[in-house]
Design a protein around this motif. Structure first.
Motif, PDB file in Angstrom:
ATOM      1  N   ALA A  66       0.855  -1.200   0.000  1.00  0.00           N
ATOM      2  CA  ALA A  66       0.000   0.000   0.000  1.00  0.00           C
ATOM      3  C   ALA A  66       0.889   1.247   0.000  1.00  0.00           C
ATOM      4  CB  ALA A  66      -0.925  -0.010   1.212  1.00  0.00           C
ATOM      5  N   LYS A  68       0.492   4.354   0.056  1.00  0.00           N
ATOM      6  CA  LYS A  68       0.270   5.527   0.901  1.00  0.00           C
ATOM      7  C   LYS A  68       0.991   5.452   2.252  1.00  0.00           C
ATOM      8  CE  LYS A  68      -4.171   4.553   3.225  1.00  0.00           C
ATOM      9  NZ  LYS A  68      -4.431   3.128   2.902  1.00  0.00           N
ATOM     10  N   ALA A  69       1.382   4.262   2.680  1.00  0.00           N
ATOM     11  CA  ALA A  69       2.067   4.139   3.970  1.00  0.00           C
ATOM     12  C   ALA A  69       3.417   4.861   3.947  1.00  0.00           C
ATOM     13  CB  ALA A  69       2.256   2.670   4.341  1.00  0.00           C
ATOM     14  N   ASP A  87      -0.671  -1.293  -4.189  1.00  0.00           N
ATOM     15  CA  ASP A  87      -2.037  -0.825  -3.966  1.00  0.00           C
ATOM     16  C   ASP A  87      -1.960   0.700  -3.965  1.00  0.00           C
ATOM     17  OD1 ASP A  87      -4.841  -0.795  -2.982  1.00  0.00           O
ATOM     18  OD2 ASP A  87      -3.951  -0.128  -1.119  1.00  0.00           O
ATOM     19  N   ARG A 157     -15.114  -3.611  -3.848  1.00  0.00           N
ATOM     20  CA  ARG A 157     -14.722  -3.545  -2.439  1.00  0.00           C
ATOM     21  C   ARG A 157     -15.988  -3.626  -1.612  1.00  0.00           C
ATOM     22  NH1 ARG A 157     -11.045   0.884   0.778  1.00  0.00           N
ATOM     23  NH2 ARG A 157     -11.498   0.142   2.872  1.00  0.00           N
ATOM     24  N   GLY A 209      -9.515  -2.115   7.959  1.00  0.00           N
ATOM     25  CA  GLY A 209      -8.973  -1.100   8.850  1.00  0.00           C
ATOM     26  C   GLY A 209      -7.467  -1.205   8.934  1.00  0.00           C
ATOM     27  N   SER A 210      -6.908  -0.462   9.866  1.00  0.00           N
ATOM     28  CA  SER A 210      -5.452  -0.396   9.980  1.00  0.00           C
ATOM     29  C   SER A 210      -5.039  -0.601  11.430  1.00  0.00           C
ATOM     30  CB  SER A 210      -4.992   0.973   9.482  1.00  0.00           C
ATOM     31  OG  SER A 210      -3.634   0.959   9.113  1.00  0.00           O
ATOM     32  N   GLN A 211      -3.770  -0.980  11.624  1.00  0.00           N
ATOM     33  CA  GLN A 211      -3.227  -1.249  12.959  1.00  0.00           C
ATOM     34  C   GLN A 211      -4.115  -2.278  13.682  1.00  0.00           C
ATOM     35  OE1 GLN A 211      -0.431  -0.958  14.110  1.00  0.00           O
ATOM     36  NE2 GLN A 211      -0.562  -1.135  16.301  1.00  0.00           N
ATOM     37  N   GLY A 246      -5.182  -4.896   3.599  1.00  0.00           N
ATOM     38  CA  GLY A 246      -3.991  -4.801   4.452  1.00  0.00           C
ATOM     39  C   GLY A 246      -4.423  -4.608   5.887  1.00  0.00           C
ATOM     40  N   GLY A 247      -3.674  -3.799   6.614  1.00  0.00           N
ATOM     41  CA  GLY A 247      -4.141  -3.404   7.938  1.00  0.00           C
ATOM     42  C   GLY A 247      -3.479  -4.073   9.112  1.00  0.00           C
ATOM     43  N   LEU A 248      -2.598  -5.058   8.857  1.00  0.00           N
ATOM     44  CA  LEU A 248      -1.960  -5.733   9.982  1.00  0.00           C
ATOM     45  C   LEU A 248      -1.139  -4.728  10.793  1.00  0.00           C
ATOM     46  CD1 LEU A 248      -1.671  -8.469  11.334  1.00  0.00           C
ATOM     47  CD2 LEU A 248       0.325  -8.897   9.890  1.00  0.00           C
ATOM     48  N   PRO A 289      -0.663  -4.986   2.304  1.00  0.00           N
ATOM     49  CA  PRO A 289      -0.070  -4.456   3.535  1.00  0.00           C
ATOM     50  C   PRO A 289       0.721  -3.168   3.307  1.00  0.00           C
ATOM     51  CG  PRO A 289       1.295  -6.224   2.676  1.00  0.00           C
ATOM     52  CD  PRO A 289       0.103  -6.124   1.760  1.00  0.00           C
ATOM     53  N   ARG A 291       1.569  -0.550   6.556  1.00  0.00           N
ATOM     54  CA  ARG A 291       2.230  -0.310   7.847  1.00  0.00           C
ATOM     55  C   ARG A 291       3.129  -1.469   8.289  1.00  0.00           C
ATOM     56  NH1 ARG A 291      -0.094   3.013  11.718  1.00  0.00           N
ATOM     57  NH2 ARG A 291      -2.081   2.729  10.640  1.00  0.00           N
ATOM     58  N   TYR A 403       3.097   6.223   7.429  1.00  0.00           N
ATOM     59  CA  TYR A 403       2.200   7.364   7.667  1.00  0.00           C
ATOM     60  C   TYR A 403       2.922   8.488   8.406  1.00  0.00           C
ATOM     61  CZ  TYR A 403      -0.957   3.729   6.203  1.00  0.00           C
ATOM     62  OH  TYR A 403      -1.530   2.729   5.467  1.00  0.00           O
TER      63      TYR A 403
HETATM   64  C1  LIG Z   1      -4.440   2.139   3.701  1.00  0.00           C
HETATM   65  C2  LIG Z   1      -4.863   0.941   2.941  1.00  0.00           C
HETATM   66  C3  LIG Z   1      -4.118  -0.236   2.990  1.00  0.00           C
HETATM   67  C4  LIG Z   1      -2.910  -0.403   3.879  1.00  0.00           C
HETATM   68  O1  LIG Z   1      -3.222  -0.345   5.219  1.00  0.00           O
HETATM   69  P1  LIG Z   1      -2.092  -0.658   6.324  1.00  0.00           P
HETATM   70  O2  LIG Z   1      -2.792  -0.507   7.609  1.00  0.00           O
HETATM   71  O3  LIG Z   1      -1.016   0.344   6.139  1.00  0.00           O
HETATM   72  O4  LIG Z   1      -1.600  -2.038   6.076  1.00  0.00           O
HETATM   73  C5  LIG Z   1      -4.519  -1.297   2.211  1.00  0.00           C
HETATM   74  N1  LIG Z   1      -5.619  -1.213   1.412  1.00  0.00           N
HETATM   75  C6  LIG Z   1      -6.354  -0.101   1.342  1.00  0.00           C
HETATM   76  C7  LIG Z   1      -7.536  -0.062   0.457  1.00  0.00           C
HETATM   77  C8  LIG Z   1      -6.010   1.010   2.104  1.00  0.00           C
HETATM   78  O5  LIG Z   1      -6.761   2.109   2.046  1.00  0.00           O
END
Ligand SMILES: *Cc1c(COP(=O)(O)O)cnc(C)c1O
Length: 445
Positions: A66, A68-69, A87, A157, A209-211, A246-248, A289, A291, A403
């Motif tokens: 991902a 954006k991280a 991503d 999604r 979600g994240s974290q 992602g989100g782990l 993933p 983060r 981030y």
């Molecule tokens: C932000 C995001 C991720 C990555 O999330 P992390 O918590 O950084 O792993 C993955 N997929 C989508 C669609 C996101 O918006």
């Protein structure tokens, strides 16, 4: 040192009291490049990404980092070289992924508000999949694709309505969130996609979600996704891939998130059992993933400008601020902090060399709120931190790889920090510090 210090990555260590990241002396880096300064460990990123590769060994799977991280080009290049897909959530991130050598067919395009221009650019680039987040976006993409005489691969999604048990601002899989399509809308949206020219259905996607620090929310989301795949199958719609997002989470303070191997192992076993039971092919799996790959690769180095003692609070005013690292201001998140030169070592240095260096004289041990110079009460980086500080000391803010820089801004007309990639004792500037010319350049009086 009395107590053994623990770090969130094995790539951080102390030698003669000085903090090193991936073999690079951080005190020397600060002397060369100043502060605030982001430093990342290439070794940490390789190890974290390898954990994902190990987790999907033997499976048909793609790991889409991902962007954006942390979107620095040289981090993206490092990951592309290891076979990562990406991503992305904007045309800008698409440009970065391509520039870094990312393969278009391994790119998935997420986000609730893709513009026509962004859809066009992504179609032209040949991205692997559009993760569609609303019926309206589906119609727009179909129109754009037809106009171009192209076919867009899509996955929907879906919003599985599970609680990722994380901070409300980074929870995305609940019904009330703006992301994705509600489960009860999914069948109708897929049926529409099936008859739209310019659209090819390839998969389903969710990101809750994240974290996230437990495996259970992922398993719950997968159960709901598999129920949808069954429903779609009954209506003649076949999916080729499941993208589980992602989100782990990572350890910032005392969290103990499961490893990618644990989470993906459980999910893959669940999908395999489902495929066997229903006599279906094992679908391709995708993960996104961010983060968990870069979060603990990085530190933000910042110098103490002033110490300010008042009746009920002691402040350490540092040269990094919420514009450099927004997470504490935005989510009240915790980042570990440690001195680049430990207080004991600094003391020894003064004793041996005489207290010639003003920065190492008159240190005060206290419980500090570590704050930046930005004119906002929300501009803090850490609260109630036990530190022994003097002016000029350099603090390493830990777990700042995700981030951090990617959310940085120029608020208060502050140039953004430089970024360094450390790799087995070598350091390379991967983004130079911004100058005031960079900041004022686009404006006209
Ligand atoms: C932000 C995001 C991720 C990555 O999330 P992390 O918590 O950084 O792993 C993955 N997929 C989508 C669609 C996101 O918006």
């Amino acid at each position: 040192m009395s107590k053994q210090e623990t770090f969130p990555t094995p790539f951080l260590s102390r030698k003669d009291g000085v903090l090193h990241l991936d073999g690079v002396n951080l005190e020397q880096l600060v002397q060369q490049h100043g502060t605030p300064l982001y430093v990342y460990s290439a070794g940490h990123i390789r190890d974290a990404f390898s954990q994902y590769l190990d987790a999907v060994k033997g499976l048909d799977a793609t790991i889409c980092y991902a962007v954006k991280a942390n979107s620095n080009l040289s981090l993206l290049r490092l990951l592309a070289d290891m076979g990562a897909g990406f991503d992305i959530v904007s045309a800008g991130e698409l440009a970065r992924a391509l520039e870094a050598g990312g393969k278009p067919e391994k790119i998935v395009f997420s986000g609730v508000g893709k513009s026509t221009a962004e859809l066009e650019m992504a179609l032209d680039a040949g991205v692997g999949c559009f993760n569609i987040e609303s019926p309206a976006e589906l119609e727009r993409l179909a129109a754009v694709a037809q106009r171009k005489g192209k076919v867009a691969n899509i996955s929907l999604r879906v919003n599985p309505d599970v609680d990722a048990k994380t901070h409300p601002y980074i929870s995305t899989g609940l019904k009330e969130n703006k992301f994705g399509v509600a489960m009860d809308q999914a069948l109708a949206t897929y049926q529409r996609a099936a008859v739209l020219p310019g659209i090819r259905i390839v998969g389903v996607d969710c990101h809750i979600g994240s974290q996230i620090t437990q495996a259970q929310p992922y398993a719950d989301a997968l159960d709901r996704v598999l129920a949808l795949v069954d429903l779609l199958h009954d209506h003649g719609i076949t999916l080729h891939h499941l993208d589980l997002g992602g989100g782990l989470g990572i350890c910032y303070k005392d969290e103990t998130p499961p490893s990618p191997q644990t989470v993906i192992g459980e999910l893959a076993a669940k999908v395999r059992a489902w495929a066997d039971k229903n006599r279906r092919d094992m679908p391709k799996l995708m993960f996104e993933p961010g983060r968990s790959i870069v979060g603990n690769c990085g530190v933000l180095l910042t110098s103490v400008e002033y110490l300010k003692h008042s009746e009920d609070k002691d402040f350490a005013i540092v040269d990094a601020a919420m514009n450099d690292l927004m997470r504490p201001a935005m989510y009240e998140s915790y980042h570990g902090m440690t001195l680049v030169r430990s207080a004991d070592a600094a003391h020894q240095k003064d004793a041996t060399h005489g207290a010639h260096n003003a920065s190492h004289s008159s240190k005060t041990s206290s419980t500090y709120d570590v704050v930046g110079p930005v004119c906002e009460t929300g501009d803090w980086l850490g609260r109630k931190r036990h530190l022994t500080l003097g002016e000029g000391d350099v603090i390493a803010i830990l777990s700042a790889g995700a981030y951090g820089m990617s959310m940085a801004s120029n608020y208060n007309t502050r140039p953004r920090a430089a970024e360094i990639l450390a790799d087995a004792g070598r350091a390379r500037v991967v983004r130079r510090r911004e100058t005031l010319t960079d900041l004022l350049g686009p404006e006209r009086v």
